[in-house]
Design a protein around this motif. Structure first.
Motif, PDB file in Angstrom:
ATOM      1  N   PRO A  67       1.360  -0.942   0.110  1.00 49.80           N
ATOM      2  CA  PRO A  67       0.219  -0.106   0.203  1.00 49.80           C
ATOM      3  C   PRO A  67       0.994   1.472  -0.294  1.00 49.80           C
ATOM      4  CG  PRO A  67      -0.904  -1.127   1.509  1.00 49.80           C
ATOM      5  CD  PRO A  67       0.287  -1.755   0.895  1.00 49.80           C
ATOM      6  N   GLN A  68       2.271   1.361   0.707  1.00 47.79           N
ATOM      7  CA  GLN A  68       3.064   2.427   0.604  1.00 47.79           C
ATOM      8  C   GLN A  68       3.394   2.707  -0.233  1.00 47.79           C
ATOM      9  OE1 GLN A  68       6.089   1.519   3.054  1.00 47.79           O
ATOM     10  NE2 GLN A  68       5.742   4.131   3.832  1.00 47.79           N
ATOM     11  N   PHE A  69       4.090   1.999  -1.408  1.00 50.38           N
ATOM     12  CA  PHE A  69       4.702   1.876  -2.152  1.00 50.38           C
ATOM     13  C   PHE A  69       3.709   2.252  -3.190  1.00 50.38           C
ATOM     14  CE2 PHE A  69       5.973  -0.481  -6.162  1.00 50.38           C
ATOM     15  CZ  PHE A  69       7.050   0.203  -6.521  1.00 50.38           C
ATOM     16  N   SER A  70       2.605   1.995  -4.034  1.00 48.99           N
ATOM     17  CA  SER A  70       1.655   1.634  -4.913  1.00 48.99           C
ATOM     18  C   SER A  70       1.418   3.261  -4.470  1.00 48.99           C
ATOM     19  CB  SER A  70       0.090   1.220  -4.571  1.00 48.99           C
ATOM     20  OG  SER A  70      -1.031   1.377  -4.880  1.00 48.99           O
ATOM     21  N   ALA A  71       1.022   4.168  -3.164  1.00 52.18           N
ATOM     22  CA  ALA A  71       0.500   5.125  -2.568  1.00 52.18           C
ATOM     23  C   ALA A  71       1.458   6.074  -3.541  1.00 52.18           C
ATOM     24  CB  ALA A  71       0.153   5.402  -1.510  1.00 52.18           C
ATOM     25  N   ALA A  72       3.044   5.734  -2.810  1.00 57.23           N
ATOM     26  CA  ALA A  72       3.983   6.996  -3.128  1.00 57.23           C
ATOM     27  C   ALA A  72       3.976   6.548  -4.898  1.00 57.23           C
ATOM     28  CB  ALA A  72       4.868   6.369  -2.701  1.00 57.23           C
ATOM     29  N   LEU A  73       4.301   5.532  -5.737  1.00 60.84           N
ATOM     30  CA  LEU A  73       4.354   5.736  -6.798  1.00 60.84           C
ATOM     31  C   LEU A  73       2.704   6.391  -7.881  1.00 60.84           C
ATOM     32  CD1 LEU A  73       6.116   3.957  -9.594  1.00 60.84           C
ATOM     33  CD2 LEU A  73       4.051   2.460  -9.518  1.00 60.84           C
ATOM     34  N   LYS A  74       2.138   6.612  -7.085  1.00 64.05           N
ATOM     35  CA  LYS A  74       0.886   7.000  -7.731  1.00 64.05           C
ATOM     36  C   LYS A  74       0.862   8.405  -7.609  1.00 64.05           C
ATOM     37  CE  LYS A  74      -2.914   5.332  -7.199  1.00 64.05           C
ATOM     38  NZ  LYS A  74      -4.515   5.239  -6.413  1.00 64.05           N
ATOM     39  N   ARG A  75       2.067   9.123  -7.063  1.00 64.59           N
ATOM     40  CA  ARG A  75       2.076  10.441  -6.667  1.00 64.59           C
ATOM     41  C   ARG A  75       3.036  10.975  -8.259  1.00 64.59           C
ATOM     42  NH1 ARG A  75       0.311   9.502  -0.442  1.00 64.59           N
ATOM     43  NH2 ARG A  75       2.356   9.081  -0.836  1.00 64.59           N
ATOM     44  N   VAL A  76       3.800   9.970  -7.250  1.00 64.42           N
ATOM     45  CA  VAL A  76       5.621  10.121  -8.738  1.00 64.42           C
ATOM     46  C   VAL A  76       4.742  10.375 -10.014  1.00 64.42           C
ATOM     47  CG1 VAL A  76       7.774   9.736  -8.472  1.00 64.42           C
ATOM     48  CG2 VAL A  76       6.915   9.337  -6.040  1.00 64.42           C
ATOM     49  N   SER A  77       4.486   9.298 -10.088  1.00 61.94           N
ATOM     50  CA  SER A  77       4.544   8.984 -11.610  1.00 61.94           C
ATOM     51  C   SER A  77       3.911  10.477 -12.352  1.00 61.94           C
ATOM     52  CB  SER A  77       3.705   7.866 -11.772  1.00 61.94           C
ATOM     53  OG  SER A  77       2.457   7.630 -11.212  1.00 61.94           O
ATOM     54  N   VAL A  78       2.672  11.192 -11.148  1.00 65.50           N
ATOM     55  CA  VAL A  78       1.920  12.698 -12.003  1.00 65.50           C
ATOM     56  C   VAL A  78       2.611  13.240 -13.174  1.00 65.50           C
ATOM     57  CG1 VAL A  78       1.015  14.747 -11.672  1.00 65.50           C
ATOM     58  CG2 VAL A  78       0.371  12.392  -9.526  1.00 65.50           C
ATOM     59  N   ILE A  79       3.868  13.590 -12.225  1.00 69.26           N
ATOM     60  CA  ILE A  79       4.829  14.383 -13.332  1.00 69.26           C
ATOM     61  C   ILE A  79       5.769  13.058 -14.856  1.00 69.26           C
ATOM     62  CG2 ILE A  79       7.386  15.150 -13.507  1.00 69.26           C
ATOM     63  CD1 ILE A  79       5.417  16.711 -11.642  1.00 69.26           C
ATOM     64  N   ALA A  80       5.300  11.915 -14.463  1.00 68.39           N
ATOM     65  CA  ALA A  80       5.794  11.207 -15.509  1.00 68.39           C
ATOM     66  C   ALA A  80       4.660  10.758 -16.879  1.00 68.39           C
ATOM     67  CB  ALA A  80       6.720   9.600 -15.241  1.00 68.39           C
ATOM     68  N   GLN A  81       3.909  11.761 -16.834  1.00 66.49           N
ATOM     69  CA  GLN A  81       3.236  11.750 -18.374  1.00 66.49           C
ATOM     70  C   GLN A  81       4.079  11.236 -19.625  1.00 66.49           C
ATOM     71  OE1 GLN A  81       0.092  11.231 -17.660  1.00 66.49           O
ATOM     72  NE2 GLN A  81       1.106  11.259 -15.282  1.00 66.49           N
ATOM     73  N   ALA A  82       4.735  12.012 -19.960  1.00 69.11           N
ATOM     74  CA  ALA A  82       5.156  11.817 -21.365  1.00 69.11           C
ATOM     75  C   ALA A  82       5.928  10.143 -20.986  1.00 69.11           C
ATOM     76  CB  ALA A  82       5.793  13.608 -21.747  1.00 69.11           C
ATOM     77  N   ASN A  83       6.378  10.575 -20.524  1.00 75.25           N
ATOM     78  CA  ASN A  83       7.854   9.766 -20.172  1.00 75.25           C
ATOM     79  C   ASN A  83       7.804   8.470 -19.127  1.00 75.25           C
ATOM     80  OD1 ASN A  83      10.412   7.911 -20.030  1.00 75.25           O
ATOM     81  ND2 ASN A  83      11.464   9.270 -18.667  1.00 75.25           N
ATOM     82  N   PRO A  84       7.552   7.260 -19.611  1.00 74.34           N
ATOM     83  CA  PRO A  84       6.495   6.975 -18.394  1.00 74.34           C
ATOM     84  C   PRO A  84       7.831   6.169 -17.590  1.00 74.34           C
ATOM     85  CG  PRO A  84       6.150   5.491 -20.114  1.00 74.34           C
ATOM     86  CD  PRO A  84       6.890   7.002 -20.991  1.00 74.34           C
ATOM     87  N   SER A  85       8.624   6.397 -17.680  1.00 75.86           N
ATOM     88  CA  SER A  85       9.632   5.480 -16.250  1.00 75.86           C
ATOM     89  C   SER A  85       9.789   6.387 -15.028  1.00 75.86           C
ATOM     90  CB  SER A  85      10.695   5.650 -17.030  1.00 75.86           C
ATOM     91  OG  SER A  85      11.401   6.758 -17.282  1.00 75.86           O
ATOM     92  N   VAL A  86       9.456   5.625 -14.102  1.00 78.56           N
ATOM     93  CA  VAL A  86       9.810   5.623 -12.778  1.00 78.56           C
ATOM     94  C   VAL A  86      11.289   5.205 -12.230  1.00 78.56           C
ATOM     95  CG1 VAL A  86       9.001   5.615 -10.335  1.00 78.56           C
ATOM     96  CG2 VAL A  86       7.881   6.489 -12.236  1.00 78.56           C
ATOM     97  N   ARG A  87      11.946   5.921 -11.633  1.00 76.36           N
ATOM     98  CA  ARG A  87      13.318   5.771 -10.758  1.00 76.36           C
ATOM     99  C   ARG A  87      13.396   5.700  -9.627  1.00 76.36           C
ATOM    100  NH1 ARG A  87      19.486   7.767 -12.310  1.00 76.36           N
ATOM    101  NH2 ARG A  87      20.351   7.644 -10.331  1.00 76.36           N
ATOM    102  N   LEU A  88      13.830   4.455  -9.202  1.00 73.45           N
ATOM    103  CA  LEU A  88      13.963   3.339  -8.130  1.00 73.45           C
ATOM    104  C   LEU A  88      14.896   3.833  -7.355  1.00 73.45           C
ATOM    105  CD1 LEU A  88      11.631   0.171  -8.269  1.00 73.45           C
ATOM    106  CD2 LEU A  88      11.202   3.029  -7.800  1.00 73.45           C
ATOM    107  N   ASP A  89      15.974   4.301  -6.503  1.00 72.92           N
ATOM    108  CA  ASP A  89      17.062   4.901  -5.947  1.00 72.92           C
ATOM    109  C   ASP A  89      17.005   3.540  -4.730  1.00 72.92           C
ATOM    110  OD1 ASP A  89      18.941   6.270  -8.125  1.00 72.92           O
ATOM    111  OD2 ASP A  89      16.882   7.495  -7.775  1.00 72.92           O
ATOM    112  N   VAL A  90      17.891   2.537  -3.827  1.00 72.02           N
ATOM    113  CA  VAL A  90      17.886   1.961  -3.008  1.00 72.02           C
ATOM    114  C   VAL A  90      19.068   2.174  -2.687  1.00 72.02           C
ATOM    115  CG1 VAL A  90      17.065  -0.766  -2.021  1.00 72.02           C
ATOM    116  CG2 VAL A  90      16.625   0.285  -4.461  1.00 72.02           C
ATOM    117  N   ASP A  91      18.450   2.649  -0.880  1.00 72.87           N
ATOM    118  CA  ASP A  91      19.930   2.513  -0.217  1.00 72.87           C
ATOM    119  C   ASP A  91      19.977   1.390   0.783  1.00 72.87           C
ATOM    120  OD1 ASP A  91      21.485   4.002   1.832  1.00 72.87           O
ATOM    121  OD2 ASP A  91      20.292   5.412   1.785  1.00 72.87           O
ATOM    122  N   VAL A  92      20.910   1.210   0.824  1.00 63.04           N
ATOM    123  CA  VAL A  92      20.801  -0.577   2.270  1.00 63.04           C
ATOM    124  C   VAL A  92      21.199  -0.012   3.528  1.00 63.04           C
ATOM    125  CG1 VAL A  92      22.099  -2.296   2.099  1.00 63.04           C
ATOM    126  CG2 VAL A  92      22.001  -2.077   0.175  1.00 63.04           C
TER     127      VAL A  92
END
Length: 367
Positions: free
Chosen positions: A260-285
């Protein structure tokens, strides 16, 4: 021909066979419903020459006979009728329909011009639970290809071996695999076939009220039987891609994500990615964090950070957010999902476990 049938059962029957009517055929008879009345039963048939559907319902038959009438018109009429007995009379050139104070007179087509229902002798068959199979189809159906030039990728590989039901679909950009343990009639010998994704999806919708579905195969056909319905479709010829060679045995980074947390964050961030449907995931161990970010030259950029459980190396990957949403939605009510990464340029693999185990491989996009 003369018979009476309940409006509710007739409406349900027409909804089932309606899936087989041709919509843009030059042959009017393929847009019709073949009706055959015999002792205590009426049989409805439709075909578009690729699929054929037959459904039987109980009726009070006074005179046997057969005819073909416009499926679209008949369905529209029956939907509007009161929940009472519907009487059909005639059929040679005209069909009279009566329900309480409503009367209709429809022109008919010759039953002799309607294609004969396919005959078949099953080489293999298996009984499967409708509810479980329907859930599994929903998880992989969207991953089938819509490219008609590669029909094998429009299909779903269905296999049953050692009481494990497995469905596999791919469009070459992503791969979905789901399996579940269930005691089946095919415990001794493996069962495998490739079914068009749209066909299997339609069948499971039609069979939603049934407990069990029988799937059988011939040289060129796949046959589905449930309740009083028989659905015959062409088998997709060819060899399904060897998907197992795409699945690595180990990974460099494993991230456990709150769905649920990931889905909600992805929905908000992807609002900007209309023309370019890519989202970057940076993982900090070290920080046990995942940052989601998107950017657009015209609109700007967006970022959001979520807490994750992570093992391995810090890593970044770019993914098509539309495809990620399909994965998240397919996970259903799972609270957690695991993302396994090899490197920035290798596929990301989402996994979830439960009554249905689900794997979703997604090719990366350029960041």
């Amino acid at each position: 021909m003369k018979f009476s049938v309940s409006q509710s059962s007739l409406e349900k029957a027409l909804a089932i066979v309606g899936k087989g009517m041709a919509s843009n055929s030059t042959l009017p008879v393929l847009s019709g419903v073949f009706i055959k009345a015999e002792a205590g039963v009426i049989e409805l048939q439709t075909t578009n020459l690729t699929i054929s559907i037959r459904h039987r319902i109980a009726a009070n038959v006074e005179e046997p006979g057969e005819t073909v009438v416009s499926g679209k018109i008949l369905t529209s009429i029956v939907k509007t009728l009161a929940d009472a007995a519907v009487t059909f009379d005639g059929g040679d050139r005209v069909l009279n329909i009566t329900c309480e104070k409503s009367k209709f007179r429809l022109n008919t087509l010759s039953a002799q011009d309607f294609p004969e229902f396919p005959t078949y002798t099953l080489e293999r068959s298996i009984d499967l639970p409708c509810d479980l199979l329907g859930q599994m189809v929903d998880k992989v159906y969207k991953v089938t290809s819509k490219d008609s030039s590669r029909p094998i990728l429009s299909g779903i590989l269905l296999s049953v071996e050692e009481n494990t039901i497995r469905l596999v679909a791919t469009d070459s950009y992503r791969l979905a695999v789901c399996d579940s343990n269930h005691e089946t009639s095919s415990a001794e010998e493996a069962f495998s076939t490739i079914v068009a994704g749209t066909t299997l999806h339609d069948v499971m919708q039609l069979a939603s009220d049934s407990d069990q579905l029988t799937i059988g195969t011939t040289d060129s056909q796949v046959v589905f039987s449930f309740g009083d319905t028989t659905y015959v479709a062409r088998k997709i010829e060819g060899t399904f891609p060897n998907y197992q060679q795409l699945l690595p045995s180990t990974c460099n980074t494993s991230i456990t994500i709150d769905v649920p947390q990931f889905s909600a964050a992805l929905k908000r961030v992807s609002v900007i990615a209309q023309a370019n449907p890519s989202v970057r995931l940076d993982v900090d161990v070290d920080g046990k964090l995942m940052q989601l970010s998107a950017s657009s030259p015209d609109q700007g950029d967006s970022t959001e950070t979520i807490n994750v459980e992570v093992e391995g190396e810090s890593m970044s990957i770019g993914l098509n957010y539309h495809y990620v949403f399909d994965c998240v939605n397919a996970a259903g009510n799972q609270k957690e999902i695991t993302l396994e990464l090899q490197s920035t340029m290798q596929p990301g693999i989402f996994k979830s476990y439960g009554n249905i185990n689900y794997l979703y491989l997604l090719m990366p996009v350029r960041m």
